[in-house]
Design a protein around this motif. Structure first.
Motif, short mmCIF file in Angstrom:
data_model
loop_
_atom_site.label_atom_id
_atom_site.label_comp_id
_atom_site.label_asym_id
_atom_site.label_seq_id
_atom_site.Cartn_x
_atom_site.Cartn_y
_atom_site.Cartn_z
N GLU A 156 50.00 67.11 65.93
CA GLU A 156 51.29 67.61 66.39
C GLU A 156 51.23 68.16 67.81
OE1 GLU A 156 54.13 67.27 64.66
OE2 GLU A 156 52.88 66.15 63.25
N ARG A 157 50.08 68.07 68.43
CA ARG A 157 49.90 68.66 69.76
C ARG A 157 49.98 67.59 70.85
NH1 ARG A 157 44.83 72.90 69.23
NH2 ARG A 157 45.58 74.04 67.40
N VAL A 158 50.70 67.90 71.91
CA VAL A 158 50.70 67.06 73.09
C VAL A 158 49.57 67.54 73.99
CG1 VAL A 158 51.99 66.30 75.12
CG2 VAL A 158 53.17 66.63 72.93
N CYS A 159 48.70 66.63 74.39
CA CYS A 159 47.49 67.02 75.12
C CYS A 159 47.37 66.26 76.44
CB CYS A 159 46.25 66.71 74.29
SG CYS A 159 46.16 67.62 72.72
N PHE A 184 43.14 68.29 76.13
CA PHE A 184 43.48 69.70 76.28
C PHE A 184 44.91 69.94 75.82
CE2 PHE A 184 40.05 68.99 79.20
CZ PHE A 184 39.37 70.19 79.33
N ASP A 185 45.10 70.87 74.89
CA ASP A 185 46.43 71.23 74.45
C ASP A 185 47.28 71.64 75.65
OD1 ASP A 185 48.45 73.45 73.62
OD2 ASP A 185 47.99 72.42 71.74
N GLU A 186 48.46 71.04 75.82
CA GLU A 186 49.26 71.27 77.02
C GLU A 186 49.81 72.69 77.11
OE1 GLU A 186 52.82 69.09 77.53
OE2 GLU A 186 53.66 69.61 75.56
N VAL A 187 49.88 73.40 75.99
CA VAL A 187 50.40 74.77 76.00
C VAL A 187 49.27 75.77 76.22
CG1 VAL A 187 51.59 76.55 74.66
CG2 VAL A 187 52.33 74.15 74.51
N GLU A 188 48.25 75.70 75.39
CA GLU A 188 47.15 76.66 75.46
C GLU A 188 46.05 76.22 76.42
OE1 GLU A 188 45.81 77.15 71.48
OE2 GLU A 188 47.53 78.38 70.89
N MET A 189 46.03 74.95 76.78
CA MET A 189 45.01 74.38 77.64
C MET A 189 43.60 74.63 77.10
SD MET A 189 46.20 72.41 79.75
CE MET A 189 44.56 72.08 80.35
N LEU A 190 43.45 74.46 75.80
CA LEU A 190 42.15 74.48 75.13
C LEU A 190 41.81 73.06 74.71
CD1 LEU A 190 42.71 77.48 72.69
CD2 LEU A 190 41.51 77.54 74.88
#
Length: 261
Positions: A156-159, A184-190
């Motif tokens: 469910e994550r856009v990376c 890398f998760d686009e929100v948390e950048m992890l």
């Protein structure tokens, strides 16, 4: 299979950063090479370059769940390239793999005796020692190249999809490509996923997918405390649960050395 395939030489330290998409996708046609540099600079800066450079050794303690069993384990990685991976089964300490800087050795699970591994494995560990503590730290000085390939959805994550091209490894006497993909998760950048084709060792020729979860801050450096690995096209999968991470623990040189049976 437990060993370098589930926890590669590249440690998963320092995977935390908040980066506004403003810096990654500036309007006006900013080239992807500039975008990836901005991403990596912010990523490294979150934990702090000085914090990373002060790390000389890392000890991981936890458990690996594989083939229906939960096995206690310990792993140590040193900036010199030395490392070991241990399992603890029925009160016994079993060295899955160790490297003293020159020789790679580990337990042969067929005869339960320690043995020295192929020289090519040692050569590759020497080459990848510069990854410590993170392959993205000063990656250009290491001779690496990074490319931003756009976005891709992982679950469910856009990376953001980043290709890291490192110096070649050796396999069967030949130089081979050494490339990994990080998402890398686009929100948390992890980083949530690393994809890699293994070029040597037990998993040679296989594509490993390693998922990173449950990040925690240890001495201002971010580490994933859960790593789930799958090998594409097989039923093989296993999960590492990290219980404790020590930065710059006291380690003896003999901890890495070959032990006669």
């Amino acid at each position: 299979m437990i060993g370098s395939a589930i926890f590669p030489r590249c440690n998963y330290a320092v995977f935390s950063v908040f980066l506004s998409s403003f810096f990654l996708f500036l309007e006006g046609g900013t080239c992807f090479s500039q975008q990836v540099d901005a991403l990596i600079d912010q990523y490294i800066g979150k934990s702090g370059r000085e914090n990373l450079q002060s790390i000389h050794c890392i000890r991981y303690q936890g458990r690996v769940f594989t083939q229906g069993m939960m096995i206690p384990m310990e792993m140590v990685y040193d900036e010199s390239g030395k490392m070991y991976q241990k399992l603890f089964i029925n009160g016994q300490e079993l060295v899955q793999q160790a490297f003293d800087g020159e020789v790679v050795w580990g337990l042969n699970f067929m005869n339960m005796k320690p043995e020295i591994k192929e020289a090519e494995i040692a050569e590759n560990l020497k080459r990848e020692a510069i990854d410590f503590p993170d392959p993205f730290l000063d990656y250009k000085k290491k001779g690496y190249t990074a490319e931003l390939l756009g976005k891709e959805k992982i679950g469910e994550r856009v990376c953001y999809k980043v290709k890291l091209i490192k110096k070649p490894l050796k396999a069967s006497g030949k130089e081979v490509d050494n490339t990994s993909l990080y998402y890398f998760d686009e929100v948390e950048m992890l980083p949530v996923l690393k994809e890699k084709e293994e070029k040597y060792g037990p998993a040679k020729g296989m594509f490993t997918h390693t998922f990173f979860e449950n990040y925690e801050n240890i001495e201002n450096v971010y580490f994933p405390f859960t790593l789930h690995e799958k090998i594409k096209g097989t039923k093989h999968q296993q999960t590492i649960f990290i219980d404790k991470i020590e930065i710059n623990p006291t380690i003896k040189s003999e901890d890495f050395s070959f032990r006669q049976p």
